[in-house]
Scaffold this motif. Structure first.
Motif, PDB file in Angstrom:
ATOM      1  N   ARG A 146       2.407   7.989  -7.914  1.00 42.71           N
ATOM      2  CA  ARG A 146       2.020   8.913  -6.857  1.00 42.71           C
ATOM      3  C   ARG A 146       0.790   8.421  -6.118  1.00 42.71           C
ATOM      4  NH1 ARG A 146       3.295  14.470  -7.151  1.00 42.71           N
ATOM      5  NH2 ARG A 146       5.057  14.858  -8.517  1.00 42.71           N
ATOM      6  N   ARG A 147       0.874   8.581  -4.790  1.00 42.26           N
ATOM      7  CA  ARG A 147      -0.330   8.369  -3.993  1.00 42.26           C
ATOM      8  C   ARG A 147      -1.085   9.690  -3.937  1.00 42.26           C
ATOM      9  NH1 ARG A 147       2.986   6.646   1.208  1.00 42.26           N
ATOM     10  NH2 ARG A 147       4.406   8.092   0.162  1.00 42.26           N
ATOM     11  N   PRO A 148      -2.397   9.641  -3.744  1.00 41.68           N
ATOM     12  CA  PRO A 148      -3.130  10.902  -3.563  1.00 41.68           C
ATOM     13  C   PRO A 148      -2.573  11.637  -2.340  1.00 41.68           C
ATOM     14  CG  PRO A 148      -4.639   9.042  -3.769  1.00 41.68           C
ATOM     15  CD  PRO A 148      -3.264   8.469  -3.659  1.00 41.68           C
ATOM     16  N   PRO A 159       0.802  -1.216   0.000  1.00 40.64           N
ATOM     17  CA  PRO A 159       0.000   0.000   0.000  1.00 40.64           C
ATOM     18  C   PRO A 159       0.841   1.275   0.000  1.00 40.64           C
ATOM     19  CG  PRO A 159      -0.890  -1.576   1.550  1.00 40.64           C
ATOM     20  CD  PRO A 159       0.412  -2.151   1.033  1.00 40.64           C
ATOM     21  N   ARG A 160       2.084   1.183   0.469  1.00 38.56           N
ATOM     22  CA  ARG A 160       2.908   2.396   0.459  1.00 38.56           C
ATOM     23  C   ARG A 160       3.357   2.741  -0.962  1.00 38.56           C
ATOM     24  NH1 ARG A 160       6.657   0.797   5.451  1.00 38.56           N
ATOM     25  NH2 ARG A 160       5.055   0.966   7.065  1.00 38.56           N
ATOM     26  N   ARG A 161       3.412   1.741  -1.840  1.00 42.58           N
ATOM     27  CA  ARG A 161       3.739   1.938  -3.255  1.00 42.58           C
ATOM     28  C   ARG A 161       4.961   2.830  -3.455  1.00 42.58           C
ATOM     29  NH1 ARG A 161      -1.693   3.199  -6.431  1.00 42.58           N
ATOM     30  NH2 ARG A 161      -1.457   5.087  -5.198  1.00 42.58           N
ATOM     31  N   ARG A 162       6.023   2.521  -2.732  1.00 39.78           N
ATOM     32  CA  ARG A 162       7.246   3.319  -2.926  1.00 39.78           C
ATOM     33  C   ARG A 162       7.670   3.222  -4.384  1.00 39.78           C
ATOM     34  NH1 ARG A 162       8.852   1.057   1.944  1.00 39.78           N
ATOM     35  NH2 ARG A 162       9.040   2.551   3.656  1.00 39.78           N
ATOM     36  N   GLU A 192      -0.682   8.825   5.900  1.00 41.18           N
ATOM     37  CA  GLU A 192       0.375   7.877   6.231  1.00 41.18           C
ATOM     38  C   GLU A 192       1.517   8.542   6.995  1.00 41.18           C
ATOM     39  OE1 GLU A 192      -0.742   5.013   2.452  1.00 41.18           O
ATOM     40  OE2 GLU A 192       1.363   5.503   2.764  1.00 41.18           O
ATOM     41  N   GLN A 231      -3.776  10.648   1.063  1.00 41.10           N
ATOM     42  CA  GLN A 231      -3.263   9.371   1.555  1.00 41.10           C
ATOM     43  C   GLN A 231      -1.844   9.539   2.094  1.00 41.10           C
ATOM     44  OE1 GLN A 231      -3.334   6.150  -1.317  1.00 41.10           O
ATOM     45  NE2 GLN A 231      -1.881   4.966  -0.074  1.00 41.10           N
ATOM     46  N   VAL A 232      -1.044  10.292   1.377  1.00 41.67           N
ATOM     47  CA  VAL A 232       0.329  10.556   1.844  1.00 41.67           C
ATOM     48  C   VAL A 232       0.281  11.230   3.202  1.00 41.67           C
ATOM     49  CG1 VAL A 232       2.466  11.808   1.380  1.00 41.67           C
ATOM     50  CG2 VAL A 232       1.206  10.748  -0.515  1.00 41.67           C
TER      51      VAL A 232
END
Lengths: 202, 202
Positions: free
Chosen positions: B18-20, B11-14, B27, B23-24
């Motif tokens: 881009r995360r929205p 879910p962190r999708r490093r 987190e 969401q960033v």
């Protein structure tokens, strides 16, 4: 320089014979309390207290196990009269006047800053925390509980009240505003604390 | 090592797009709150939060003006759900359950130590004091005042109560026992605080 000691220092009688132990003790406590209020724990040393009281460091170490113990006993000795708990027989008047004196001590003098820094340091210094409780907060708490217990005996408060919790809701509420000053610590606040508990909120 | 990142970190999708922003932000707050609870302010750094949240330090600095601000917002984000203020329509039940949750958070988790050290540091660090109030104590106080105000509107409390002072006599009384632990901070204490105010002491 001894012969130049002015007359107003005569009561200390440095080198002119022994003072009674009680007097030495009282003068050390006064010097300690005043030094703490003037400089906080950061500037508080046993050397300064000894010099101010005209006593030896050995005498001080004989009576107090640590710098913190001396500072707290000195604080209690100096502010004690200001925080005297009246006993007029009217618990509402007595609580209100004691809390008002406490609020003024915290807001009008350096005691507020000194106490908040002592409590702060106690969070990271277990020895100071133990001394703070033993020499200041536990005895002060007991004085409040005794006043409430006398009021129960006089029939002014319910016999089943938990007096310890009332201490937290009066003085503890003031410490809350002292340490986290989101709202002002005032006479009106002190009176409201007593009123909330006496009348109840319903 | 990137290819060894286990699935549960997906879910962190490093580096996977881009995360929205929301969401960033969420987190980062979760990482900050958890780091604060694990290590206290002493071990809290923006670098560690950035690494934990898979975000850049620049992103964090864009949203938070200081380390203290990030720590406090993170704390609020993480403990907020635990401290949620119920609104069942029964003020006595709601205050008691909220205070009970607060007492358990302070005594059963590292939050008690973290909060007492934050308050301690705020006594000597004006920037942290400002951040603590702005980001934590003022909003939390407002939540309590709103709950009391709703109870007044429902006719459960007198219309003339001073809700701010009640906050000091409930949560403030708990902070008093947290910071100066002369008496235990327990569920029974929380219930007694509410009872004292509701019934009154007479």
């Amino acid at each position: 320089m001894a012969q130049l000691t002015p007359d107003y220092e005569a009561p200390r009688r440095r080198g002119r014979g022994r003072r009674p132990a009680d007097q030495v003790r009282a003068e050390i406590l006064t010097a300690a309390g005043n030094l703490l209020l003037a400089e906080g724990m950061a500037g508080f040393t046993i050397e300064k207290v000894a010099a101010q009281a005209g006593a030896s460091r050995m005498t001080i170490y004989k009576w107090w196990p640590s710098k913190g113990a001396l500072a707290l006993d000195g604080y209690f000795a100096v502010v004690g009269p200001v925080l005297a708990f009246p006993d007029t027989g009217d618990i509402v008047a007595d609580l209100t006047s004691q809390l008002t004196a406490f609020v003024h001590l915290m807001t009008d003098t350096s005691a507020g800053r000194v106490v908040s820094q002592l409590i702060a340091q106690a969070q990271i210094d277990p020895d100071l925390a133990a001394v703070y409780r033993e020499r200041y907060s536990v005895p002060r708490r007991a004085i409040g509980v005794e006043a409430l217990t006398r009021a129960v005996a006089r029939g002014q408060l319910r016999p089943d009240i938990d007096a310890e919790s009332v201490v937290d809701q009066l003085w503890g509420a003031c410490y809350h505003r002292l340490l986290i000053p989101d709202q002002p610590l005032t006479e009106e606040f002190a009176a409201t604390l007593v009123d909330n508990l006496m009348r109840g909120l319903r």
